[in-house]
Design an enzyme around this catalytic site. Sequence first.
Site, mmCIF file in Angstrom:
data_model
loop_
_atom_site.group_PDB
_atom_site.id
_atom_site.type_symbol
_atom_site.label_atom_id
_atom_site.label_comp_id
_atom_site.label_asym_id
_atom_site.label_seq_id
_atom_site.Cartn_x
_atom_site.Cartn_y
_atom_site.Cartn_z
ATOM 1 N N LYS A 1 -7.219 -29.938 81.747
ATOM 2 C CA LYS A 1 -6.558 -28.971 80.860
ATOM 3 C C LYS A 1 -6.572 -29.491 79.420
ATOM 4 O O LYS A 1 -6.839 -30.676 79.194
ATOM 5 C CB LYS A 1 -5.127 -28.737 81.343
ATOM 6 C CG LYS A 1 -4.251 -29.985 81.334
ATOM 7 C CD LYS A 1 -2.995 -29.776 82.174
ATOM 8 C CE LYS A 1 -2.117 -31.013 82.145
ATOM 9 N NZ LYS A 1 -1.087 -30.972 83.192
ATOM 10 N N TYR B 1 1.047 -40.157 48.687
ATOM 11 C CA TYR B 1 2.160 -39.272 48.326
ATOM 12 C C TYR B 1 3.503 -39.999 48.381
ATOM 13 O O TYR B 1 3.812 -40.679 49.354
ATOM 14 C CB TYR B 1 2.226 -38.092 49.296
ATOM 15 C CG TYR B 1 1.086 -37.117 49.143
ATOM 16 C CD1 TYR B 1 0.871 -36.443 47.945
ATOM 17 C CD2 TYR B 1 0.234 -36.872 50.210
ATOM 18 C CE1 TYR B 1 -0.176 -35.535 47.817
ATOM 19 C CE2 TYR B 1 -0.806 -35.967 50.096
ATOM 20 C CZ TYR B 1 -1.010 -35.301 48.895
ATOM 21 O OH TYR B 1 -2.039 -34.414 48.784
ATOM 22 N N ASP C 1 -5.849 -35.309 55.368
ATOM 23 C CA ASP C 1 -7.277 -35.556 55.606
ATOM 24 C C ASP C 1 -7.707 -36.992 55.366
ATOM 25 O O ASP C 1 -8.881 -37.316 55.547
ATOM 26 C CB ASP C 1 -8.109 -34.661 54.674
ATOM 27 C CG ASP C 1 -7.553 -33.262 54.608
ATOM 28 O OD1 ASP C 1 -7.432 -32.647 55.676
ATOM 29 O OD2 ASP C 1 -7.203 -32.802 53.504
ATOM 30 N N ARG D 1 -3.800 -35.124 92.204
ATOM 31 C CA ARG D 1 -4.200 -34.416 90.972
ATOM 32 C C ARG D 1 -4.059 -35.379 89.806
ATOM 33 O O ARG D 1 -2.962 -35.630 89.318
ATOM 34 C CB ARG D 1 -3.267 -33.228 90.703
ATOM 35 C CG ARG D 1 -3.119 -32.228 91.826
ATOM 36 C CD ARG D 1 -2.270 -31.026 91.362
ATOM 37 N NE ARG D 1 -0.960 -31.383 90.879
ATOM 38 C CZ ARG D 1 0.157 -31.365 91.600
ATOM 39 N NH1 ARG D 1 0.124 -30.995 92.878
ATOM 40 N NH2 ARG D 1 1.302 -31.703 91.062
ATOM 41 N N CYS E 1 -2.073 -38.925 54.899
ATOM 42 C CA CYS E 1 -2.243 -37.575 54.334
ATOM 43 C C CYS E 1 -2.870 -36.653 55.381
ATOM 44 O O CYS E 1 -3.169 -37.071 56.487
ATOM 45 C CB CYS E 1 -3.154 -37.623 53.112
ATOM 46 S SG CYS E 1 -2.671 -38.829 51.876
ATOM 47 N N HIS F 1 5.427 -30.824 91.938
ATOM 48 C CA HIS F 1 5.126 -31.727 90.815
ATOM 49 C C HIS F 1 6.363 -32.577 90.549
ATOM 50 O O HIS F 1 7.486 -32.080 90.574
ATOM 51 C CB HIS F 1 4.770 -30.888 89.584
ATOM 52 C CG HIS F 1 4.162 -31.678 88.458
ATOM 53 N ND1 HIS F 1 2.996 -32.388 88.601
ATOM 54 C CD2 HIS F 1 4.555 -31.856 87.167
ATOM 55 C CE1 HIS F 1 2.692 -32.974 87.433
ATOM 56 N NE2 HIS F 1 3.620 -32.664 86.559
ATOM 57 N N ARG G 1 10.918 -26.639 86.330
ATOM 58 C CA ARG G 1 9.977 -26.114 85.343
ATOM 59 C C ARG G 1 9.373 -24.820 85.881
ATOM 60 O O ARG G 1 9.686 -23.750 85.391
ATOM 61 C CB ARG G 1 8.893 -27.161 85.045
ATOM 62 C CG ARG G 1 7.925 -26.739 83.972
ATOM 63 C CD ARG G 1 7.019 -27.870 83.505
ATOM 64 N NE ARG G 1 6.001 -28.259 84.488
ATOM 65 C CZ ARG G 1 5.026 -29.133 84.236
ATOM 66 N NH1 ARG G 1 4.946 -29.697 83.045
ATOM 67 N NH2 ARG G 1 4.144 -29.448 85.153
HETATM 68 C C1 LIG Z 1 -1.056 -32.027 84.009
HETATM 69 C C2 LIG Z 1 -0.764 -31.986 85.449
HETATM 70 C C3 LIG Z 1 -1.214 -33.006 86.297
HETATM 71 C C4 LIG Z 1 -1.870 -34.269 85.785
HETATM 72 O O1 LIG Z 1 -0.872 -35.137 85.282
HETATM 73 P P1 LIG Z 1 -1.245 -36.600 84.755
HETATM 74 O O2 LIG Z 1 0.057 -37.236 84.484
HETATM 75 O O3 LIG Z 1 -2.043 -36.394 83.520
HETATM 76 O O4 LIG Z 1 -2.027 -37.244 85.831
HETATM 77 C C5 LIG Z 1 -1.003 -32.858 87.652
HETATM 78 N N1 LIG Z 1 -0.371 -31.758 88.149
HETATM 79 C C6 LIG Z 1 0.076 -30.767 87.359
HETATM 80 C C7 LIG Z 1 0.767 -29.610 87.970
HETATM 81 C C8 LIG Z 1 -0.087 -30.849 85.992
HETATM 82 O O5 LIG Z 1 0.388 -29.884 85.216
#
Ligand SMILES: *Cc1c(COP(=O)(O)O)cnc(C)c1O
Length: 374
Positions: A38, A265, A314, A221, A312, A165, A136
């Site tokens: 992602k 700055y 850039d 994941r 800054c 999660h 969440r």
């Molecule tokens: C982003 C995400 C992950 C990966 O998490 P990491 O900490 O980057 O390994 C896994 N599961 C879900 C649902 C996520 O949103």
Amino acid sequence: MAYQRYANVEVDLGAISRNVRTLKGMTPRATRFMAVVKADGYGHGALRAAEAALRGGADRIGVATVEEALELRTAGLKQPLHVLSEPPATAAPLLVEHGIIPSLYSLAFAAALGAAGSAAGVEARYHLKIDTGMNRIGVDAADAPEFAREVAAIGGIRLEGTMTHFATADVPGDWEYERQLERFRDALLRMKTERVDPGIVHAANSAATILHPEAHFDMVRCGIAIYGLHPDRSTYGKVDLAAAMSVKARVARVKRIGMGEGVSYGFTWHAPAPTTIATLPLGYADGVHRLCSNRMTVLIGGRPCQQVGRVCMDQLMVEVPRGLEVRVGDEAVIVGEQGGAAITMDELATHAETINYELACGFALRMERRYLSS
Ligand SMILES: *Cc1c(COP(=O)(O)O)cnc(C)c1O
């Protein structure tokens, strides 16, 4: 290839493949591996990162949005593609058309996906997302089995997996992690009592993959760790990862200034003695947070150079240490290695009062990426 700018991100695709292999090696043989790409592959480039992860043995790819999934599908990716939250119901026909697997936790979305599946004459796959306490997204763990049974009665869709999660998988010995795991196991058991097969069960992000073998289930994941970054200090030393991203620039200007002269700055820094200032052509619009001002160092000629004055939009300035000869065009390393010295993403994240995840994403905003394969 010619570059228009002397500041860029380097991504080592070989490192991503090796990290996936390493992480997979920490899980049982039958455990599937979802590579999470992602946010444009955490700034590494979603397609290139996904391909590198697949070469390393990933089975599936996870993204956050339908657009991200479509980008990969239209680029030719054939593997199962997951959207890790529930998309808007209006996206259902697109998901079905492109065989993208959504997370699901509302009856309204289930109905829309079912209608789209039926209209296309297919059973659209989905993964049931259970909220075990992160609060969440997902269907509440207490309601999950009944919800799963209700959704199972809808035509045109098929439950392929069940997931949750963790909020604190990176905190060793955390009781709230244990409680989430307990709620998840309990929900899975009750689903079976409701005669709903949970399918592919998955829960572990990078931290849980590294620290919690009991949470591996049927699939892990991993996001951050495939890029060679640690989810937290708690995983240092638990796995050998290779950072895939470096950030480099070339010195755009060198100037000798006198004692008491201010830089950048607001003149938040004044030279305590006559010194040499080098200007680098990248700034906060390129992902170097302004909070790093007067805190960070960069490497030039293998030596640490203190950044001085405000970062800054850039550009940023550094003080050239005594004895170091710096010329316009010399390479400066903001993140990565040079001459045996290194600056890690974690070090820079500390200066920016954030985590490596956010910095890596930010470096993708404007800088061109160069790909290498070690
Ligand atoms: C982003 C995400 C992950 C990966 O998490 P990491 O900490 O980057 O390994 C896994 N599961 C879900 C649902 C996520 O949103």
